[in-house]
Every structure is written in C-alpha cells, then in structure tokens.
Design an enzyme around this catalytic site. Structure first.
Site, PDB file in Angstrom:
ATOM      1  N   ASN A 196     105.900  21.201  78.064  1.00  0.00           N
ATOM      2  CA  ASN A 196     105.747  22.129  76.933  1.00  0.00           C
ATOM      3  C   ASN A 196     104.283  22.366  76.635  1.00  0.00           C
ATOM      4  OD1 ASN A 196     106.793  19.430  75.739  1.00  0.00           O
ATOM      5  ND2 ASN A 196     106.052  20.365  73.869  1.00  0.00           N
ATOM      6  N   ASP A 197     103.795  22.128  75.439  1.00  0.00           N
ATOM      7  CA  ASP A 197     102.460  22.599  75.042  1.00  0.00           C
ATOM      8  C   ASP A 197     101.356  22.270  76.040  1.00  0.00           C
ATOM      9  OD1 ASP A 197     104.088  22.760  72.841  1.00  0.00           O
ATOM     10  OD2 ASP A 197     102.871  21.461  71.587  1.00  0.00           O
ATOM     11  N   ILE A 198     100.416  23.192  76.170  1.00  0.00           N
ATOM     12  CA  ILE A 198      99.173  22.882  76.863  1.00  0.00           C
ATOM     13  C   ILE A 198      98.298  22.139  75.851  1.00  0.00           C
ATOM     14  CG2 ILE A 198      97.159  23.851  78.038  1.00  0.00           C
ATOM     15  CD1 ILE A 198      99.932  24.125  79.508  1.00  0.00           C
ATOM     16  N   SER A 239     100.954  16.804  70.576  1.00  0.00           N
ATOM     17  CA  SER A 239      99.868  17.635  71.094  1.00  0.00           C
ATOM     18  C   SER A 239      98.500  17.238  70.563  1.00  0.00           C
ATOM     19  CB  SER A 239     100.151  19.099  70.771  1.00  0.00           C
ATOM     20  OG  SER A 239     101.099  19.561  71.706  1.00  0.00           O
ATOM     21  N   GLN A 267     101.915  18.534  77.400  1.00  0.00           N
ATOM     22  CA  GLN A 267     103.057  17.769  76.909  1.00  0.00           C
ATOM     23  C   GLN A 267     104.148  17.774  77.976  1.00  0.00           C
ATOM     24  OE1 GLN A 267     103.746  16.594  73.187  1.00  0.00           O
ATOM     25  NE2 GLN A 267     101.679  16.206  73.927  1.00  0.00           N
TER      26      GLN A 267
END
Ligand code: FRU
Length: 454
Positions: A34-36, A94, A51
C-alpha cells in the site's frame, strides 16, 4: 529473501509475467503493497520504502510492515525486502526517511550517512528506525516513541530539512480528522509542536516547494493529502498558509493514494519526483500471491493556467530508458474512419498525441486500448468525463499503458488519471485512434516499453 512454503515451492519466485503484472509499475514479488513511504537518494541509488503486508495478498494492520526497494534510475527497481516489522511499538504505519548528512541525530556510527526513518508505530506514536549500513540493517531508537500517539492519531509523519530556519520539520496527519500538524526539531529525536493547519489533511501528507512556471525566483509551497487533493501557499518553517479556500484535485480518477516526494536535500537534481500507491482494494486475489502496485514516478511542477496556478504531473524523463522501439507520425489530417494505429499491437507503451482543435471537425477523439475506450469530448472539453481545456486549442494527451494499468496525462500535466486493472489482460487486437471528422494531428509518437524487471 526467498521463502519456501514447505512444499518445495518458492512463493516469492516470479518472472514478473503473471496476468496482471505491470511491466514498468513497481509491484512486489509477493504480498500486499500500500502506501509509498520514504523516498530518498544516496550515492547513486534511489531508495523507496513502502507499506506491505508480507506473505499475504490482503492488507492487515496487525501484520503491516515496511519494505525497501532500490534503483539506479527510479525505473528499474530491486526489491530488498522487509526492514521494519510489527513489534512492541505496534506495526509500522506510514512515514518517511531522511539522510541525516550532518548527523544532527547523533545516530551515525560509520562513515556512511545515517538514514533515519520516522514512522507511526500503530500503538505507540512516531518512532525512529535508523540505518548505518545504507539500508541493509535497521535499529530501533531506544527513546521510541518520540511523539507518543497510542491511538494512531496523529500519524504518517513526513519529515524534511527546512533550510531557511535551519531545522527539521514534520508534517503529520491529525490530530483529529481533517487537519495536519507541524512539528520542528534540531535533532530528529525531540519534536516541538509548531502549528496546526485546520481543515486540510487526511493521512500521509506530502509537502514541497516548487518554482511557478519554472521561474526559480517565484516559488510556492504545495501541501498534498493522501487522496491527491492539494493546496498552494507559503510555508515559513512554522505555519502553512494557503492562498485559496478550495482543495484542488491533482488526480481525476481513480486509483491513487498516499503519494510521497523524494527527500530534497540529497536528491541529485532540482526535480520534485513523486510516487504514489496506485491503490484500489480490488484484487484479483486468485491469480497471484502479490497485490497492488505503485504509480510511475512523476515530476511535479506548478504552472499558471487561466484559472490560476495549478500543480502539474509528468512521467519522469527516465521512462525513455525502457523504450524498446518508437514510431513517430508526421503532421497530417486524420479523416473519419481512418486509424493511424492500425496494425499495432502492444501491451506496454507510452503514446503521445497532439491535436489542433481549432482546425478539427470532430466531436470526439477516441483511443481504443484493447479492452477500454479513452474518450476526449471536444464540445465539453473533457477527457474521461473530467475537464481538460486546451491552451491555444492545442490538445495533448499522453497514455501510459502497462498491461492492465493505465495512467493518462493531459496538456502540460495539469490533467492526470490513474487506474489499476483498467484493461483486461491479454491485448489481442490493434490499437485504435478514432475521430468522427477531419482532425489535425500536430504530432504523435508511440514508444513500446520493455519490461523494467529484466
Ligand atoms: C493510509 C494508511 C496510513 C497508515 C497506513 C497503514 O493508507 O491507513 O494512515 O499509516 O495506511 O498501512
């Protein structure tokens, strides 16, 4: 790095050629992405933290971890594996990473610059992990959490060096829905609350300064929240002041979240480059043990349009390193029923078209990317239903197609569309550019893209 599932099958092994696997969009060998998170550069290598829920194609907050990939050019990525796992601080949510060149943190132990990652421990708050061997191994700072937040609010720190005030600044989502807070620090370990930006923010803030229309003497600050909505204004190291009330869209559709820009101080040139999670929760779970991907790295800019200063996004120039072959078309009039792309079959490509609308008599300009139509409505000046006005009647559309993933850029980058699983896998028929009446083509180029994984 490889994991055996007990049946002799290496679950992490892949030829990067499964049905939905993008060929130039970063995805994991296995696990959920998921998130950078942190993006930074040091000594010839670009680093990207993200993530991940390892060993599962589905997200799990409890098992959430942070992984790392490195690249010589932001185009060819080499997955290095998970470096932060769930611990007594909670699972690592994050965050971002800085290169502490001046050893403000006092955490440097070798001649290597120390990499300092600030992230949100799910049940503890903002925590530090640092590396003295260029990201090979990471230590947890004994004084964690450095900002307690056991309810995960605030969360998702984005840290950067603010030269004008000579100290570190953190933008962090929260506390309380819809706001972003700023903290400052001399040493990355002790943080002082500076201000709260009310009414803007939801997860994973990103903030950077950009020249307007390329003029380095006229810069503005941009704040973006996870959805890609942004505001433009000033930042004095303490407070962000927006110049307008509206939250502008930098993304019109559909799958884009939690973008981060590279840490500025060690970045090798003046570009602000951003990468996002090309997030959609849709699987397909059943095809592979990996899930999701990142957007192609984009260079950000600010340009003055008729409605005011707006953010622009363009694929980084390094994309040309992946061009396998290219074809260019001379300026010409395209007639209704004519298809300049006839005979071309491709599944990964970069297609750019420029059209003079003032000398065209078509109601629509349509691209058939086998399995999906992308339509520009000339009368309403919309691309896929979203506004794309053409300055001086020159319309530019650029399509990055990567097996099933699609990114669309309009004009000088003021239009952006991102869609994962937009196309069915397999291609199968010719590409098409269709018009309903005479259309003046200024230029067109198609670059077939080779796999970035080889
Ligand atoms: C955004 C987010 C963050 C959190 C992370 C966990 O997608 O919910 O707020 O830190 O994902 O993976």
């Amino acid at each position: 790095m490889s994991k055996n599932n007990g049946n002799g099958r290496d679950e992490r092994a892949t030829n990067y050629d499964e049905m939905y696997r993008g060929q130039f969009h970063f995805s994991l060998r296995s696990g959920w992405l998921n998130d950078i998170n942190g993006l930074w550069y040091n000594d010839g290598l670009y680093y990207m933290a993200y993530q991940t829920t390892p060993d599962s194609p589905a997200f799990s907050m409890e098992k959430c971890s942070m992984g790392l990939a490195t690249s010589p050019d932001m185009v060819h990525w080499n997955e290095r594996g998970v470096f932060l796992r769930p611990s007594e601080l909670g699972s690592p949510g994050s965050g971002s990473t800085v290169v502490d060149l001046k050893n403000c943190s006092g955490l440097q132990r070798t001649d290597n610059p120390v990499f300092v990652t600030l992230y949100s421990g799910h049940t503890s708050g903002v925590c530090i992990a640092y590396s003295n061997d260029l990201g090979e191994s990471w230590q947890s700072y004994p004084g964690n959490p450095v900002i307690p937040s056991p309810t995960f609010d605030p969360r998702d720190p984005h840290v950067f060096w603010h030269a004008a005030t000579d100290r570190w600044v953190m933008a962090i989502y929260g506390p309380d829905n819809g706001n972003t807070s700023f903290y400052t620090s001399e040493d990355l370990k002790t943080w002082t609350f500076a201000s709260k930006l009310m009414g803007f923010g939801f997860e994973c803030p990103d903030i950077y300064e950009l020249p307007v229309d390329g003029n380095g003497k006229n810069t503005k600050w941009v704040m973006m929240k996870a959805s890609g909505k942004y505001i433009i204004g000033t930042f004095d190291g303490v407070e962000f002041k927006s110049e307008h009330a509206e939250h502008y869209d930098s993304v019109f559709g559909l799958h884009f979240y939690a973008a981060q820009s590279f840490y500025r101080d060690t970045f090798p040139d003046r570009r602000v480059v951003q990468i996002a999670w090309m997030g959609n929760w849709g699987a397909p779970f059943n095809t592979a043990p990996w899930n999701q991907c990142a957007t192609f790295p984009a260079e950000m800019g600010l340009c003055t349009l008729s409605e005011g200063v707006r953010l622009t996004r363009k694929p980084i120039a390094e994309i040309s390193r992946l061009y396998e072959w290219s074809k260019k078309w001379e300026p010409q009039t395209i007639a209704a029923g004519q298809n300049l792309l006839s005979g071309i079959q491709a599944q990964s490509y970069d297609l750019s078209v420029e059209i003079d609308l003032s000398r065209s008599a078509t109601n629509a300009i349509e691209f058939w990317l086998p399995g999906k139509w992308v339509t520009y409505d000339v009368k309403n000046r919309t691309l896929m239903g979203k506004k794309l006005d053409s300055s001086g009647d020159r319309l530019k559309i650029r399509l990055l197609v990567d097996w099933s993933h699609l990114e669309v850029f309009g004009n000088e980058g003021e239009y952006y569309w991102s869609e994962r699983l937009a196309l069915p896998p397999g291609g199968g028929s010719d590409l098409k550019l269709a018009v309903g009446g005479n259309t003046e083509l200024i230029s067109m180029s198609l670059h077939k893209i080779s796999s970035s994984w080889r």
